[in-house]
Write a protein that holds these residues in place. Structure first.
Motif, PDB file in Angstrom:
ATOM      1  N   SER A   1       0.814  -1.222   0.000  1.00 26.17           N
ATOM      2  CA  SER A   1       0.000   0.000   0.000  1.00 26.17           C
ATOM      3  C   SER A   1       0.845   1.268   0.000  1.00 26.17           C
ATOM      4  CB  SER A   1      -0.965  -0.004   1.191  1.00 26.17           C
ATOM      5  OG  SER A   1      -0.240  -0.106   2.401  1.00 26.17           O
TER       6      SER A   1
ATOM      7  N   THR B   1       3.316   7.087  -5.866  1.00 23.31           N
ATOM      8  CA  THR B   1       3.320   6.803  -7.303  1.00 23.31           C
ATOM      9  C   THR B   1       3.735   8.027  -8.110  1.00 23.31           C
ATOM     10  OG1 THR B   1       0.934   7.245  -7.484  1.00 23.31           O
ATOM     11  CG2 THR B   1       1.603   4.953  -7.177  1.00 23.31           C
TER      12      THR B   1
ATOM     13  N   GLY C   1      -5.712   2.832  -9.186  1.00 23.65           N
ATOM     14  CA  GLY C   1      -6.641   1.906  -8.569  1.00 23.65           C
ATOM     15  C   GLY C   1      -5.992   0.719  -7.903  1.00 23.65           C
ATOM     16  N   ASP C   2      -6.473   0.430  -6.697  1.00 23.59           N
ATOM     17  CA  ASP C   2      -5.945  -0.704  -5.939  1.00 23.59           C
ATOM     18  C   ASP C   2      -6.185  -2.028  -6.649  1.00 23.59           C
ATOM     19  OD1 ASP C   2      -4.819   0.705  -3.869  1.00 23.59           O
ATOM     20  OD2 ASP C   2      -6.621   0.636  -2.625  1.00 23.59           O
ATOM     21  N   GLU C   3      -7.282  -2.110  -7.383  1.00 28.29           N
ATOM     22  CA  GLU C   3      -7.602  -3.364  -8.065  1.00 28.29           C
ATOM     23  C   GLU C   3      -6.501  -3.740  -9.053  1.00 28.29           C
ATOM     24  OE1 GLU C   3     -10.932  -5.056 -11.148  1.00 28.29           O
ATOM     25  OE2 GLU C   3     -11.605  -3.627  -9.626  1.00 28.29           O
TER      26      GLU C   3
ATOM     27  N   TRP D   1       3.817  -2.464 -12.113  1.00 27.47           N
ATOM     28  CA  TRP D   1       3.699  -1.327 -11.189  1.00 27.47           C
ATOM     29  C   TRP D   1       3.445  -0.047 -11.976  1.00 27.47           C
ATOM     30  CZ3 TRP D   1       5.514   3.455 -10.324  1.00 27.47           C
ATOM     31  CH2 TRP D   1       5.208   4.040  -9.084  1.00 27.47           C
TER      32      TRP D   1
ATOM     33  N   ARG E   1       1.766   2.213  -3.465  1.00 21.29           N
ATOM     34  CA  ARG E   1       0.698   2.522  -4.409  1.00 21.29           C
ATOM     35  C   ARG E   1      -0.086   3.776  -4.032  1.00 21.29           C
ATOM     36  NH1 ARG E   1      -3.484  -2.530  -3.649  1.00 21.29           N
ATOM     37  NH2 ARG E   1      -1.713  -3.905  -3.692  1.00 21.29           N
ATOM     38  N   GLU E   2       0.238   4.373  -2.889  1.00 17.22           N
ATOM     39  CA  GLU E   2      -0.475   5.597  -2.526  1.00 17.22           C
ATOM     40  C   GLU E   2      -0.102   6.709  -3.495  1.00 17.22           C
ATOM     41  OE1 GLU E   2       2.325   7.500   0.962  1.00 17.22           O
ATOM     42  OE2 GLU E   2       0.775   6.080   1.565  1.00 17.22           O
ATOM     43  N   ASP E   3      -1.016   7.639  -3.678  1.00 10.90           N
ATOM     44  CA  ASP E   3      -0.890   8.685  -4.684  1.00 10.90           C
ATOM     45  C   ASP E   3       0.440   9.433  -4.600  1.00 10.90           C
ATOM     46  OD1 ASP E   3      -2.200  10.069  -6.868  1.00 10.90           O
ATOM     47  OD2 ASP E   3      -2.299  11.791  -5.526  1.00 10.90           O
TER      48      ASP E   3
ATOM     49  N   PHE F   1      -3.307  -2.844  -8.859  1.00  6.30           N
ATOM     50  CA  PHE F   1      -2.131  -3.249  -8.088  1.00  6.30           C
ATOM     51  C   PHE F   1      -2.307  -4.671  -7.552  1.00  6.30           C
ATOM     52  CE2 PHE F   1      -1.131   1.333  -7.865  1.00  6.30           C
ATOM     53  CZ  PHE F   1       0.223   1.280  -8.166  1.00  6.30           C
ATOM     54  N   ASP F   2      -3.508  -4.989  -7.068  1.00  5.21           N
ATOM     55  CA  ASP F   2      -3.766  -6.346  -6.574  1.00  5.21           C
ATOM     56  C   ASP F   2      -3.628  -7.366  -7.700  1.00  5.21           C
ATOM     57  OD1 ASP F   2      -4.277  -5.343  -4.037  1.00  5.21           O
ATOM     58  OD2 ASP F   2      -6.461  -5.332  -4.297  1.00  5.21           O
TER      59      ASP F   2
END
Length: 196
Positions: free
Chosen positions: A97, A105, A172-174, A164, A100-102, A176-177
Motif C-alpha cells: 500500500s 506513485t 486503482g488498488d484493483e 507497477w 501505491r499511494e498517490d 495493483f492487486d
C-alpha cells in the motif's frame, strides 16, 4: 543556532515536504519555496541541511529506496521463509500500500522520468534495479540453475516494474492487486519450468 538533535527531524521534515511537493506539482515545478512552504520552514534551512534543491531531491530518492528496502527486510524477517515465499514477499513489498499511494506513485514516476536526464538520479535508479534483481536472483538460485535464476530474476524484475508502472498510470488498488497476483503466477510458472 539550531537545537541539538534537530537535524534528523528537520531533514526528514524536508524530505517529506519534497515528496508532497513533487506529488502535487511535479518535479519540474518543485522549488525550494514550494518545499519550504510544505515543511513550514524557512527556505534557507534547505541550504543549511542539504546544500540546495538537487541534493534534497537526491536525499528524497535515497529515502524512498531505503524505505522500500527496509520494508522488504522487515517483511522477510518476520519469520523464516523458504525461497518461494521470499519471492512472494519481494513482490508483496513492491506492490504494498505504501508503494501505491498517490504521493508515492507520482513521486516515483517523476523521479524515473528525470533519471533519464540526471546522472545522479540515474545512478540511484540503477542501484534500485540491481537491488531488486539481486534479491530475486538470490531466491531463484535456491530452486534452479544459476543461468536460469539470472534469467528468471531479470524477467521477474521487468514484470514487477511494468505492472507497477501500468497500475500507477491507470490508478486503482484493483490493478495493483491484479499485478501482484499475476507476478506471483509468473514466479510459479518459472519454478515449475526451471526448478530442480
Amino acid at each position: 543556532m539550531p537545537k541539538v538533535g534537530m537535524e534528523p527531524v528537520r531533514r526528514k521534515q524536508l524530505i517529506l515536504a519534497t515528496l508532497e511537493s513533487v506529488a502535487e506539482v511535479g518535479l519540474q515545478h518543485t522549488t525550494i519555496n514550494t518545499i519550504s512552504k510544505k515543511a513550514g520552514l524557512s527556505s534557507g534551512i534547505i541550504s543549511h541541511y542539504f546544500g540546495g534543491k538537487k541534493e534534497l531531491i537526491l536525499a528524497t530518492v535515497r529515502y524512498l529506496l531505503t524505505e522500500l528496502h527496509n520494508n522488504l527486510v522487515k517483511h522477510i524477517a518476520d519469520e523464516p521463509v523458504d525461497a518461494k515465499t521470499r519471492l512472494y514477499r519481494i513482490v508483496e513489498t513492491n506492490f504494498a500500500s505504501v508503494q501505491r499511494e498517490d504521493r508515492a506513485t507520482k513521486t516515483w514516476l517523476s523521479f524515473w522520468a528525470e533519471s533519464m536526464h540526471d546522472p545522479a538520479l540515474h545512478r540511484l535508479q540503477r542501484v534500485n534495479s540491481k537491488r531488486l534483481e539481486s534479491n530475486l536472483k538470490y531466491a531463484f538460485k535456491q530452486m534452479m540453475s544459476r543461468d536460469n535464476a539470472q534469467q528468471a530474476a531479470s524477467t521477474t524484475a521487468a514484470i514487477i516494474d511494468g505492472f507497477w508502472l501500468r497500475a500507477a498510470l491507470l490508478g486503482g488498488d484493483e490493478l495493483f492487486d491484479q499485478a501482484e497476483r499475476r507476478t506471483k503466477t509468473h514466479i510459479d510458472t518459472l519454478i515449475q519450468a526451471y526448478g530442480v
